[in-house]
Design a protein around this motif. Structure first.
Motif, PDB file in Angstrom:
ATOM      1  N   THR A 148     -54.429  42.824 -60.289  1.00 29.63           N
ATOM      2  CA  THR A 148     -54.613  41.432 -59.890  1.00 29.63           C
ATOM      3  C   THR A 148     -53.443  40.955 -59.037  1.00 29.63           C
ATOM      4  OG1 THR A 148     -55.880  41.000 -61.894  1.00 29.63           O
ATOM      5  CG2 THR A 148     -54.973  39.089 -60.749  1.00 29.63           C
ATOM      6  N   ILE A 149     -52.235  41.257 -59.456  1.00 31.79           N
ATOM      7  CA  ILE A 149     -51.052  40.867 -58.690  1.00 31.79           C
ATOM      8  C   ILE A 149     -51.081  41.506 -57.314  1.00 31.79           C
ATOM      9  CG2 ILE A 149     -48.539  41.113 -58.560  1.00 31.79           C
ATOM     10  CD1 ILE A 149     -48.521  40.728 -61.630  1.00 31.79           C
ATOM     11  N   LEU A 150     -51.474  42.759 -57.244  1.00 32.03           N
ATOM     12  CA  LEU A 150     -51.558  43.454 -55.957  1.00 32.03           C
ATOM     13  C   LEU A 150     -52.519  42.741 -55.007  1.00 32.03           C
ATOM     14  CD1 LEU A 150     -50.819  46.026 -54.292  1.00 32.03           C
ATOM     15  CD2 LEU A 150     -52.875  47.035 -55.261  1.00 32.03           C
ATOM     16  N   TRP A 151     -53.686  42.339 -55.506  1.00 36.77           N
ATOM     17  CA  TRP A 151     -54.658  41.655 -54.649  1.00 36.77           C
ATOM     18  C   TRP A 151     -54.176  40.280 -54.228  1.00 36.77           C
ATOM     19  CZ3 TRP A 151     -58.128  43.501 -51.657  1.00 36.77           C
ATOM     20  CH2 TRP A 151     -58.700  44.743 -51.954  1.00 36.77           C
ATOM     21  N   VAL A 152     -53.506  39.562 -55.124  1.00 36.08           N
ATOM     22  CA  VAL A 152     -52.965  38.249 -54.771  1.00 36.08           C
ATOM     23  C   VAL A 152     -51.921  38.398 -53.673  1.00 36.08           C
ATOM     24  CG1 VAL A 152     -51.551  36.329 -55.626  1.00 36.08           C
ATOM     25  CG2 VAL A 152     -53.475  37.168 -56.983  1.00 36.08           C
ATOM     26  N   VAL A 153     -51.054  39.396 -53.798  1.00 38.37           N
ATOM     27  CA  VAL A 153     -50.041  39.639 -52.774  1.00 38.37           C
ATOM     28  C   VAL A 153     -50.706  40.021 -51.453  1.00 38.37           C
ATOM     29  CG1 VAL A 153     -48.160  41.183 -52.094  1.00 38.37           C
ATOM     30  CG2 VAL A 153     -48.197  40.198 -54.388  1.00 38.37           C
ATOM     31  N   ASN A 154     -51.728  40.870 -51.508  1.00 37.40           N
ATOM     32  CA  ASN A 154     -52.436  41.265 -50.281  1.00 37.40           C
ATOM     33  C   ASN A 154     -53.064  40.070 -49.584  1.00 37.40           C
ATOM     34  OD1 ASN A 154     -51.890  44.007 -50.247  1.00 37.40           O
ATOM     35  ND2 ASN A 154     -53.681  44.528 -51.454  1.00 37.40           N
ATOM     36  N   PHE A 155     -53.754  39.211 -50.322  1.00 39.62           N
ATOM     37  CA  PHE A 155     -54.371  38.034 -49.716  1.00 39.62           C
ATOM     38  C   PHE A 155     -53.314  37.084 -49.164  1.00 39.62           C
ATOM     39  CE2 PHE A 155     -58.252  39.036 -52.312  1.00 39.62           C
ATOM     40  CZ  PHE A 155     -59.074  39.238 -51.230  1.00 39.62           C
ATOM     41  N   GLY A 156     -52.211  36.933 -49.866  1.00 37.59           N
ATOM     42  CA  GLY A 156     -51.128  36.095 -49.365  1.00 37.59           C
ATOM     43  C   GLY A 156     -50.565  36.634 -48.062  1.00 37.59           C
ATOM     44  N   TYR A 157     -50.407  37.941 -47.979  1.00 40.49           N
ATOM     45  CA  TYR A 157     -49.886  38.567 -46.768  1.00 40.49           C
ATOM     46  C   TYR A 157     -50.873  38.401 -45.606  1.00 40.49           C
ATOM     47  CZ  TYR A 157     -47.872  42.117 -43.711  1.00 40.49           C
ATOM     48  OH  TYR A 157     -47.335  42.775 -42.646  1.00 40.49           O
ATOM     49  N   ILE A 158     -52.150  38.569 -45.883  1.00 46.11           N
ATOM     50  CA  ILE A 158     -53.165  38.389 -44.840  1.00 46.11           C
ATOM     51  C   ILE A 158     -53.172  36.933 -44.358  1.00 46.11           C
ATOM     52  CG2 ILE A 158     -55.662  38.334 -44.421  1.00 46.11           C
ATOM     53  CD1 ILE A 158     -55.809  40.850 -46.247  1.00 46.11           C
ATOM     54  N   PHE A 159     -53.050  35.992 -45.273  1.00 43.04           N
ATOM     55  CA  PHE A 159     -52.983  34.582 -44.902  1.00 43.04           C
ATOM     56  C   PHE A 159     -51.758  34.326 -44.023  1.00 43.04           C
ATOM     57  CE2 PHE A 159     -51.334  30.316 -45.776  1.00 43.04           C
ATOM     58  CZ  PHE A 159     -52.399  29.553 -45.332  1.00 43.04           C
ATOM     59  N   PHE A 160     -50.604  34.892 -44.417  1.00 44.43           N
ATOM     60  CA  PHE A 160     -49.374  34.733 -43.646  1.00 44.43           C
ATOM     61  C   PHE A 160     -49.538  35.313 -42.238  1.00 44.43           C
ATOM     62  CE2 PHE A 160     -45.442  36.786 -42.207  1.00 44.43           C
ATOM     63  CZ  PHE A 160     -44.644  35.665 -42.035  1.00 44.43           C
ATOM     64  N   LEU A 161     -50.130  36.484 -42.135  1.00 45.41           N
ATOM     65  CA  LEU A 161     -50.333  37.096 -40.821  1.00 45.41           C
ATOM     66  C   LEU A 161     -51.262  36.259 -39.956  1.00 45.41           C
ATOM     67  CD1 LEU A 161     -50.670  40.916 -41.549  1.00 45.41           C
ATOM     68  CD2 LEU A 161     -48.747  39.703 -40.538  1.00 45.41           C
ATOM     69  N   GLY A 162     -52.305  35.706 -40.531  1.00 48.71           N
ATOM     70  CA  GLY A 162     -53.227  34.862 -39.782  1.00 48.71           C
ATOM     71  C   GLY A 162     -52.541  33.621 -39.243  1.00 48.71           C
ATOM     72  N   LYS A 163     -51.713  32.996 -40.076  1.00 48.65           N
ATOM     73  CA  LYS A 163     -50.983  31.816 -39.630  1.00 48.65           C
ATOM     74  C   LYS A 163     -49.998  32.187 -38.538  1.00 48.65           C
ATOM     75  CE  LYS A 163     -48.189  27.977 -41.357  1.00 48.65           C
ATOM     76  NZ  LYS A 163     -47.623  27.816 -40.056  1.00 48.65           N
ATOM     77  N   ARG A 164     -49.312  33.267 -38.709  1.00 51.75           N
ATOM     78  CA  ARG A 164     -48.338  33.710 -37.699  1.00 51.75           C
ATOM     79  C   ARG A 164     -49.041  34.053 -36.386  1.00 51.75           C
ATOM     80  NH1 ARG A 164     -44.446  32.978 -35.038  1.00 51.75           N
ATOM     81  NH2 ARG A 164     -43.114  34.678 -34.402  1.00 51.75           N
ATOM     82  N   TYR A 165     -50.201  34.655 -36.472  1.00 46.18           N
ATOM     83  CA  TYR A 165     -50.974  35.005 -35.277  1.00 46.18           C
ATOM     84  C   TYR A 165     -51.346  33.742 -34.496  1.00 46.18           C
ATOM     85  CZ  TYR A 165     -54.685  36.920 -32.357  1.00 46.18           C
ATOM     86  OH  TYR A 165     -55.468  37.262 -31.288  1.00 46.18           O
TER      87      TYR A 165
END
Length: 47
Positions: A13-30
């Motif tokens: 669960t923690i792994l998936w939360v971190v993955n989604f957070g990272y994807i969200f961060f990349l989208g915002k940065r993009y």
């Protein structure tokens, strides 16, 4: 054995939360990079 499954589920669960957070961060940065690129293109074109 149940305790081991609990920790496995928790880690998964923690792994998936971190993955989604990272994807969200990349989208915002993009989006930020795209805005900056558009701004630079306007400056270069002389508008």
């Amino acid at each position: 054995m149940e305790g081991g499954l609990y920790y496995l589920f928790l880690a998964y669960t923690i792994l998936w939360v971190v993955n989604f957070g990272y994807i969200f961060f990349l989208g915002k940065r993009y989006k930020d990079v795209q805005k900056e690129l558009e701004h630079l293109e306007k400056i270069i074109s002389g508008k």
